[in-house]
Write a protein that holds these residues in place. Structure first.
Motif, PDB file in Angstrom:
ATOM      1  N   GLU A  14       0.829  -1.205   0.000  1.00 47.43           N
ATOM      2  CA  GLU A  14       0.000   0.000   0.000  1.00 47.43           C
ATOM      3  C   GLU A  14       0.863   1.255   0.000  1.00 47.43           C
ATOM      4  O   GLU A  14       0.521   2.244  -0.659  1.00 47.43           O
ATOM      5  CB  GLU A  14      -0.932  -0.013   1.213  1.00 47.43           C
ATOM      6  N   ASP A  15       1.985   1.232   0.703  1.00 46.74           N
ATOM      7  CA  ASP A  15       2.900   2.371   0.664  1.00 46.74           C
ATOM      8  C   ASP A  15       3.450   2.572  -0.742  1.00 46.74           C
ATOM      9  O   ASP A  15       3.543   3.701  -1.238  1.00 46.74           O
ATOM     10  CB  ASP A  15       4.057   2.160   1.646  1.00 46.74           C
ATOM     11  N   ILE A  16       3.834   1.480  -1.380  1.00 46.23           N
ATOM     12  CA  ILE A  16       4.388   1.583  -2.734  1.00 46.23           C
ATOM     13  C   ILE A  16       3.328   2.103  -3.699  1.00 46.23           C
ATOM     14  O   ILE A  16       3.590   2.993  -4.521  1.00 46.23           O
ATOM     15  CB  ILE A  16       4.928   0.205  -3.194  1.00 46.23           C
ATOM     16  N   ARG A  17       2.113   1.574  -3.592  1.00 43.46           N
ATOM     17  CA  ARG A  17       1.036   2.041  -4.481  1.00 43.46           C
ATOM     18  C   ARG A  17       0.728   3.519  -4.247  1.00 43.46           C
ATOM     19  O   ARG A  17       0.509   4.280  -5.196  1.00 43.46           O
ATOM     20  CB  ARG A  17      -0.218   1.196  -4.273  1.00 43.46           C
ATOM     21  N   ALA A  18       0.719   3.932  -2.981  1.00 48.21           N
ATOM     22  CA  ALA A  18       0.428   5.331  -2.669  1.00 48.21           C
ATOM     23  C   ALA A  18       1.527   6.249  -3.208  1.00 48.21           C
ATOM     24  O   ALA A  18       1.246   7.323  -3.754  1.00 48.21           O
ATOM     25  CB  ALA A  18       0.275   5.514  -1.164  1.00 48.21           C
ATOM     26  N   VAL A  50       0.714   9.180  -5.989  1.00 44.30           N
ATOM     27  CA  VAL A  50       1.042  10.578  -5.742  1.00 44.30           C
ATOM     28  C   VAL A  50       2.045  11.080  -6.780  1.00 44.30           C
ATOM     29  O   VAL A  50       1.926  12.196  -7.300  1.00 44.30           O
ATOM     30  CB  VAL A  50       1.605  10.761  -4.317  1.00 44.30           C
ATOM     31  N   LYS A  51       3.028  10.255  -7.108  1.00 44.89           N
ATOM     32  CA  LYS A  51       4.022  10.633  -8.124  1.00 44.89           C
ATOM     33  C   LYS A  51       3.349  10.892  -9.465  1.00 44.89           C
ATOM     34  O   LYS A  51       3.664  11.875 -10.150  1.00 44.89           O
ATOM     35  CB  LYS A  51       5.065   9.519  -8.254  1.00 44.89           C
ATOM     36  N   ASP A  52       2.421  10.031  -9.854  1.00 46.49           N
ATOM     37  CA  ASP A  52       1.702  10.215 -11.122  1.00 46.49           C
ATOM     38  C   ASP A  52       0.876  11.495 -11.100  1.00 46.49           C
ATOM     39  O   ASP A  52       0.807  12.225 -12.102  1.00 46.49           O
ATOM     40  CB  ASP A  52       0.797   9.011 -11.396  1.00 46.49           C
ATOM     41  N   ALA A  53       0.236  11.775  -9.973  1.00 50.16           N
ATOM     42  CA  ALA A  53      -0.587  12.985  -9.866  1.00 50.16           C
ATOM     43  C   ALA A  53       0.268  14.244 -10.008  1.00 50.16           C
ATOM     44  O   ALA A  53      -0.125  15.215 -10.667  1.00 50.16           O
ATOM     45  CB  ALA A  53      -1.339  12.993  -8.540  1.00 50.16           C
ATOM     46  N   ILE A  54       1.457  14.218  -9.390  1.00 51.12           N
ATOM     47  CA  ILE A  54       2.362  15.367  -9.492  1.00 51.12           C
ATOM     48  C   ILE A  54       2.830  15.540 -10.936  1.00 51.12           C
ATOM     49  O   ILE A  54       2.919  16.656 -11.454  1.00 51.12           O
ATOM     50  CB  ILE A  54       3.560  15.191  -8.535  1.00 51.12           C
ATOM     51  N   ALA A  55       3.122  14.406 -11.604  1.00 49.91           N
ATOM     52  CA  ALA A  55       3.557  14.468 -13.002  1.00 49.91           C
ATOM     53  C   ALA A  55       2.477  15.058 -13.902  1.00 49.91           C
ATOM     54  O   ALA A  55       2.782  15.665 -14.944  1.00 49.91           O
ATOM     55  CB  ALA A  55       3.937  13.072 -13.487  1.00 49.91           C
ATOM     56  N   PRO A  96       0.780  18.753  -2.033  1.00 47.92           N
ATOM     57  CA  PRO A  96      -0.152  18.711  -0.893  1.00 47.92           C
ATOM     58  C   PRO A  96      -1.529  18.190  -1.280  1.00 47.92           C
ATOM     59  O   PRO A  96      -2.133  17.405  -0.535  1.00 47.92           O
ATOM     60  CB  PRO A  96      -0.214  20.171  -0.435  1.00 47.92           C
ATOM     61  N   MET A  97      -2.031  18.592  -2.442  1.00 51.36           N
ATOM     62  CA  MET A  97      -3.349  18.127  -2.891  1.00 51.36           C
ATOM     63  C   MET A  97      -3.309  16.636  -3.213  1.00 51.36           C
ATOM     64  O   MET A  97      -4.226  15.882  -2.855  1.00 51.36           O
ATOM     65  CB  MET A  97      -3.802  18.914  -4.117  1.00 51.36           C
ATOM     66  N   ALA A  98      -2.231  16.214  -3.893  1.00 51.87           N
ATOM     67  CA  ALA A  98      -2.106  14.797  -4.246  1.00 51.87           C
ATOM     68  C   ALA A  98      -2.028  13.919  -2.994  1.00 51.87           C
ATOM     69  O   ALA A  98      -2.620  12.832  -2.936  1.00 51.87           O
ATOM     70  CB  ALA A  98      -0.868  14.585  -5.114  1.00 51.87           C
ATOM     71  N   LEU A  99      -1.321  14.385  -1.965  1.00 50.92           N
ATOM     72  CA  LEU A  99      -1.212  13.626  -0.717  1.00 50.92           C
ATOM     73  C   LEU A  99      -2.563  13.531  -0.010  1.00 50.92           C
ATOM     74  O   LEU A  99      -2.939  12.471   0.488  1.00 50.92           O
ATOM     75  CB  LEU A  99      -0.176  14.273   0.200  1.00 50.92           C
ATOM     76  N   ARG A 100      -3.301  14.632   0.022  1.00 54.73           N
ATOM     77  CA  ARG A 100      -4.620  14.606   0.669  1.00 54.73           C
ATOM     78  C   ARG A 100      -5.563  13.647  -0.045  1.00 54.73           C
ATOM     79  O   ARG A 100      -6.331  12.925   0.600  1.00 54.73           O
ATOM     80  CB  ARG A 100      -5.218  16.016   0.692  1.00 54.73           C
ATOM     81  N   GLU A 101      -5.529  13.654  -1.371  1.00 56.64           N
ATOM     82  CA  GLU A 101      -6.416  12.761  -2.126  1.00 56.64           C
ATOM     83  C   GLU A 101      -6.108  11.289  -1.851  1.00 56.64           C
ATOM     84  O   GLU A 101      -7.007  10.443  -1.930  1.00 56.64           O
ATOM     85  CB  GLU A 101      -6.295  13.055  -3.623  1.00 56.64           C
ATOM     86  N   GLN A 102      -4.849  10.984  -1.536  1.00 58.90           N
ATOM     87  CA  GLN A 102      -4.475   9.602  -1.226  1.00 58.90           C
ATOM     88  C   GLN A 102      -4.541   9.312   0.280  1.00 58.90           C
ATOM     89  O   GLN A 102      -4.064   8.284   0.733  1.00 58.90           O
ATOM     90  CB  GLN A 102      -3.063   9.317  -1.749  1.00 58.90           C
ATOM     91  N   ARG A 103      -5.135  10.255   1.031  1.00 55.07           N
ATOM     92  CA  ARG A 103      -5.311  10.092   2.474  1.00 55.07           C
ATOM     93  C   ARG A 103      -3.973   9.860   3.185  1.00 55.07           C
ATOM     94  O   ARG A 103      -3.831   9.030   4.082  1.00 55.07           O
ATOM     95  CB  ARG A 103      -6.279   8.942   2.779  1.00 55.07           C
ATOM     96  N   VAL A 104      -2.976  10.634   2.760  1.00 54.65           N
ATOM     97  CA  VAL A 104      -1.651  10.595   3.379  1.00 54.65           C
ATOM     98  C   VAL A 104      -1.492  11.864   4.200  1.00 54.65           C
ATOM     99  O   VAL A 104      -1.493  12.971   3.655  1.00 54.65           O
ATOM    100  CB  VAL A 104      -0.533  10.517   2.316  1.00 54.65           C
ATOM    101  N   TRP A 105      -1.379  11.713   5.523  1.00 54.56           N
ATOM    102  CA  TRP A 105      -1.250  12.878   6.390  1.00 54.56           C
ATOM    103  C   TRP A 105      -0.452  12.534   7.635  1.00 54.56           C
ATOM    104  O   TRP A 105      -0.062  11.387   7.845  1.00 54.56           O
ATOM    105  CB  TRP A 105      -2.622  13.443   6.769  1.00 54.56           C
ATOM    106  N   GLY A 106      -0.225  13.552   8.473  1.00 56.36           N
ATOM    107  CA  GLY A 106       0.534  13.333   9.704  1.00 56.36           C
ATOM    108  C   GLY A 106       1.988  12.998   9.430  1.00 56.36           C
ATOM    109  O   GLY A 106       2.582  13.462   8.447  1.00 56.36           O
ATOM    110  N   PRO A 107       2.609  12.162  10.272  1.00 57.98           N
ATOM    111  CA  PRO A 107       4.013  11.784  10.074  1.00 57.98           C
ATOM    112  C   PRO A 107       4.254  11.139   8.710  1.00 57.98           C
ATOM    113  O   PRO A 107       5.302  11.345   8.098  1.00 57.98           O
ATOM    114  CB  PRO A 107       4.273  10.780  11.211  1.00 57.98           C
ATOM    115  N   ARG A 108       3.278  10.376   8.234  1.00 60.82           N
ATOM    116  CA  ARG A 108       3.428   9.715   6.932  1.00 60.82           C
ATOM    117  C   ARG A 108       3.525  10.746   5.806  1.00 60.82           C
ATOM    118  O   ARG A 108       4.272  10.553   4.842  1.00 60.82           O
ATOM    119  CB  ARG A 108       2.224   8.781   6.719  1.00 60.82           C
ATOM    120  N   GLU A 109       2.792  11.841   5.933  1.00 59.76           N
ATOM    121  CA  GLU A 109       2.844  12.898   4.919  1.00 59.76           C
ATOM    122  C   GLU A 109       4.250  13.480   4.816  1.00 59.76           C
ATOM    123  O   GLU A 109       4.776  13.682   3.713  1.00 59.76           O
ATOM    124  CB  GLU A 109       1.844  13.993   5.273  1.00 59.76           C
TER     125      GLU A 109
END
Length: 350
Positions: free
Chosen positions: A259-263, A267-272, A278-291
């Protein structure tokens, strides 16, 4: 009123409030905080204590409310302790706790102490919790993270008159100690007390610590994700060995890594495609220390590298399910080791 755990001692020296709420998933710290409140209360004449554990939907909340309004013939002050292991009092409990909060205002004869597990944001915004927090003192008791554990150990040793050597030797001693007790703070406390019994006050050598402290670490599969993304290769290997020894399901460990690899890939594809990180991370529900870890790791992850990790995760998925894959170990845990170490090395600081 919200209070940090570090502020509790100074707060109690100034005087008691009539209601305390403690919530968190660190049993040792919660126990010590509750003991501090009880000790201060006994010193001020609260000589009786009743304990009520909320178990199931049919718990009789009237007992709690009645306890706060009744005094024995032998005491005029009492502690009413309410434990809610699930953290969910239910509809009837919510009403009762709001009544308890209201009755605590100006009540000098009853001290209410509520003990709860870690609560999510939605629960903390609930009417019953807000009523308790507004009427008394709320303490959120957080887990001691691995990065803070050596300093926590050093402080605890200092309380019993002991310390490690200065410089690198002392830091190695603390890191060794932390590796042995990670994820098991109660056992860490016991190992510290054991050193107090084995050796007199003063400086402890690395040899003394290594010979005395046993391996009581307990690992969380979700903490494995943080260790991998932090590039802590040696710690990742210890955690995998520990999770295997504790009987954790290999499929759950694989899911966490995959799941980490997929996330990372999403996110990398979204940035590309032009989306801000920040928007790409929020859409993938990545926040806090993981963000923060994603923000550090993503710039060094090429598309080719992530594609290779996705392929490796797919191959290990088959191994975990009993398939044989060329050029990979047949054993599921050995394959998980290879995948986790590969990802961790890519994430390591350079």
């Amino acid at each position: 009123m919200q209070l940090a755990l570090s502020q509790l001692s100074a707060h109690l020296q100034k005087g008691l409030r009539s209601l305390y709420v403690m919530h968190g998933d660190e049993p040792l710290m919660q126990q010590e905080a509750a003991d501090a409140v009880r000790t201060a209360a006994r010193a001020q004449g609260f000589t009786e204590r009743s304990v009520h554990t909320v178990s199931g939907a049919h718990f009789d909340w009237s007992e709690v409310l009645a306890a706060g309004g009744s005094l024995s013939l032998f005491a005029d002050k009492q502690i009413v302790e309410v434990r809610i292991p699930s953290g969910k009092p239910g509809k009837e409990g919510s009403t009762a706790l709001q009544q308890l909060a209201a009755s605590a205002q100006g009540n000098d004869s009853t001290l209410s102490l509520l003990l709860l597990p870690k609560l999510d944001a939605a629960t903390r915004k609930g009417a019953w919790f807000e009523a308790l927090e507004n009427a008394g003192v709320s303490l959120q008791i957080d887990v001691v993270e691995r990065s803070a554990l050596p300093q926590w150990i050093a402080q605890r040793l200092q309380l019993q008159g002991q310390n490690v050597a200065a410089g690198e030797e002392g830091q190695r001693s603390l890191q060794f100690f932390a590796d042995r007790v990670e994820g098991n703070l109660l056992a860490a406390h016991q190992e510290i007390q054991k050193l107090g019994l084995l050796h007199p006050p003063g400086e402890l050598s690395q040899a003394q610590i290594e010979s005395a402290v046993v391996n009581v670490a307990r690992y969380d599969v979700f903490k494995l994700s943080e260790a991998v993304l932090s590039g802590q290769v040696a710690r990742v290997q210890r955690m995998l060995d520990g999770l295997q020894a504790e009987g954790e399901a290999a499929v759950l460990v694989h899911y966490t890594l995959a799941e980490d690899i997929r996330a990372l890939k999403r996110v990398k594809d979204a940035i590309a495609n032009g989306k801000p990180m920040p928007m790409a991370l929020r859409e993938q529900r990545v926040w806090g220390p993981r963000e923060r870890l994603f923000e550090r790791v993503l710039p060094r992850m090429s598309e080719a590298r992530l594609n290779g990790l996705l392929q490796a995760a797919h191959q290990v998925d088959g191994i975990v399910k009993g398939l044989k894959v060329p050029d990979w170990p047949h054993d599921a845990w050995q394959a998980l080791h290879r995948l986790a170490v590969r990802l961790s090395r890519f994430c390591a600081v350079r």
